[in-house]
Each structure stands twice: as C-alpha cells, then as structure tokens.
Design a protein around this motif. Structure first.
Motif, short mmCIF file in Angstrom:
data_model
loop_
_atom_site.label_atom_id
_atom_site.label_comp_id
_atom_site.label_asym_id
_atom_site.label_seq_id
_atom_site.Cartn_x
_atom_site.Cartn_y
_atom_site.Cartn_z
N GLY A 120 0.83 -1.20 0.00
CA GLY A 120 0.00 0.00 0.00
C GLY A 120 0.86 1.25 0.00
N GLU A 121 0.24 2.37 0.27
CA GLU A 121 0.95 3.65 0.13
C GLU A 121 1.56 4.11 1.46
N ALA A 122 0.71 4.52 2.37
CA ALA A 122 1.21 5.04 3.65
C ALA A 122 0.09 4.92 4.67
N PRO A 123 0.45 4.81 5.94
CA PRO A 123 -0.59 4.68 6.96
C PRO A 123 -1.47 5.91 7.04
N GLY A 124 -2.73 5.69 7.37
CA GLY A 124 -3.63 6.78 7.71
C GLY A 124 -3.76 6.85 9.23
N GLU A 127 -4.27 3.44 11.10
CA GLU A 127 -3.07 2.62 11.02
C GLU A 127 -1.99 3.18 11.95
N PRO A 133 -0.90 -1.92 9.09
CA PRO A 133 -1.40 -1.38 7.82
C PRO A 133 -2.83 -1.78 7.54
N PHE A 134 -3.54 -0.93 6.84
CA PHE A 134 -4.88 -1.22 6.32
C PHE A 134 -5.84 -1.73 7.39
N ASN A 161 3.44 -1.18 3.51
CA ASN A 161 3.25 0.09 2.80
C ASN A 161 4.59 0.61 2.30
N HIS A 234 -6.43 1.50 -5.57
CA HIS A 234 -6.33 1.51 -4.11
C HIS A 234 -7.74 1.43 -3.52
N1 URA Z 1 -3.84 3.26 2.82
C1 URA Z 1 -2.65 2.66 2.57
O1 URA Z 1 -2.12 2.76 1.47
N2 URA Z 1 -2.10 1.96 3.54
C2 URA Z 1 -2.65 1.81 4.74
O2 URA Z 1 -2.06 1.15 5.57
C3 URA Z 1 -3.89 2.43 4.97
C4 URA Z 1 -4.48 3.15 4.00
#
Ligand code: URA
Length: 263
Positions: A120-124, A127, A133-134, A161, A234
């Motif tokens: 994935g991209e990055a934690p929100g 997370e 993650p996710f 991520n 995504h």
């Molecule tokens: N979106 C992401 O790309 N990664 C996460 O961990 C949460 C949301």
C-alpha cells in the motif's frame, strides 16, 4: 530557548484537537481570501518569472534531505538479516521527518512468507494509532476484496506500505520521502519473499515501477523487484469511486488465476 510551552503538553493538546475532529490549522486572525485571490491573479498576470508548469495544488515543500539519507537507508536495510531486524532498523532510522509526527511505525500485517504481498501507500490515522497497515475503512474493504478470492491476512497474505509513518493530514508522500524509504521496502520484499506482489495505488506504482497512471497500469502484470506484480486501484479510491469496483473485481480474478497457474 525556553518558549514556556512544554513539548509533551503541546503534543497532547494537538492530539486532543484531532480526537475532536479538527483537521485543519486555522490562524487566530481572519484571512480575506478574496484579497488573496486578487493578489494571486495579479501575480499570474506578471511576465514569466519561472512559474512552475504544474496546475492544481502546490507540491509540499521538500524538506532539505541530507544527501546521504538514501545511502544510510540502503546500508541499514541491507544489514537487516530478518524481518525482525528490518523492523528494528526502521525503528532506529532517524532521517525521515515523518517519524516525528507519527505515533507508531507501521511495519506489516499478515503472514510473513505468504505467496501474496500487498504494498500500500502510507498509513492513515487508524493505522498510525494501531501500528498496523490497512485497518481503517480502506483496510476493511481490502479484507472484503481478498475474501472474495479466498485470501485473508490471517493465513495467505502479507501486507506492508511504501512508507511506514503517517504523513501529516494524510498528504501524499513526497518523492524524497519515497526515495529515502525505498531501500527498506526493497529489503522488506526480499525478506518476505512472496511469489506475487499486489501494488495498490499510484504512490506504490511510483515507488516500485517508477511510473504513475494507475488507470492505465491496473490489471496488467508487470515486474517489480524481480517478481510478477499487478497494480490495482487503491481501496481508498474504490470507496470514493464505487463504480470502479468492477475493474477491481477483474483484477482480483486475474490475481486468483495467476496464483492457480503457479500451483
Ligand atoms: N492506505 C494505505 O495505502 N495503507 C494503509 O495502511 C492504509 C491506507
């Protein structure tokens, strides 16, 4: 210099405001946005003084990155001989300013060694709070998508991520941040050793394939870090654009077929 404000107190006060739902910093004095717009129009009317070519919102300013930050990350990542060592090495990495605004390092979830690794991209926010993650709304959708083809993070999928720390206000990660953390991601993939990669969204395509354009890239097998990799929309995008779930479903079936073919 002693400003009279304790750092921990200030941080707790900010956290409290976030809990209350504040997501924007507003100054104490009102801003006349009509006047700002007029000033911007006047500036645009000036003869070319090296204006950026992009449209849309200005890119966030790149913080000065030490020229050796990528080198330091590369050395630290290479030295890690296991996933635990890699996590420890990322915990100890001090070059990325995102770390200072984050509550937790978000390293991974799922089964290390699973055949499918999702990037994935990055934690929100969720997370960041849970250190996994996710786990927010997008993550719940991801779980449902995986379940639809018989996969799950409890036994058949490993998830990470591109960035392990939450960018402030969930802004897009900057290219220098992606470049700095990429050596850790590359090592993460080597150590987890999946058969297939699923690359979720544009930022991840940028990091692993060196290109963006998820609408064009999705559903087509590519190669990333020497492994077959399929870019997909995504889940956060699918929450905003549910009509695109049809394409996502086709991509999931493609992933399932490839897994079957690999035996
Ligand atoms: N979106 C992401 O790309 N990664 C996460 O961990 C949460 C949301």
């Amino acid at each position: 210099m002693d400003s009279g404000i304790d750092w921990h107190w200030a941080r707790a006060a900010l956290d409290w405001q976030l809990e209350l739902g504040a997501d924007e910093a507003i100054g104490e004095a009102p801003v006349d946005r009509f006047a700002l717009e007029a000033a911007e129009q006047a500036a645009r009317a000036q003869p070319a003084v090296a204006q950026p070519e992009r449209g849309g919102a200005p890119a966030p300013m790149a913080a000065p990155v030490g020229p050796d930050a990528v080198q330091l990350a590369t050395e630290a990542a290479k030295a890690a001989g296991s996933l635990e060592a890699l996590r420890a090495s990322m915990e100890a990495f001090e070059e990325c300013e995102l770390k200072r605004g984050a509550r937790n390092l978000v390293f991974s979830d799922g089964v290390a060694g699973a055949r499918v690794m999702i990037v994935g991209e990055a934690p929100g926010r969720e997370e960041d709070l849970q250190g996994k993650p996710f786990v927010g709304r997008a993550g719940q959708l991801l779980d449902r998508m995986l379940a639809a083809i018989g996969l799950n993070r409890a036994s058949t999928v490993y998830i990470t991520n591109v960035l392990p720390w939450r960018p402030p206000q969930n802004r897009d990660p900057r290219p220098d941040e992606i470049a700095m953390m990429k050596p850790f991601l590359v090592r993460h993939i080597e150590l987890a050793d999946p058969d297939l990669l699923v690359i979720m969204g544009n930022i991840s395509c940028d990091a692993l394939l060196g290109k963006r354009g998820i609408t064009r890239l999705r559903g087509k097998w590519a190669e990333a870090e020497g492994r077959p990799a399929i870019p997909m929309f995504h889940p956060a995008y699918l929450l905003r654009q549910p009509a695109m779930k049809r394409e996502a479903w086709a991509d999931l079936l493609e992933l399932q077929a490839r897994l079957k073919a690999l035996g």
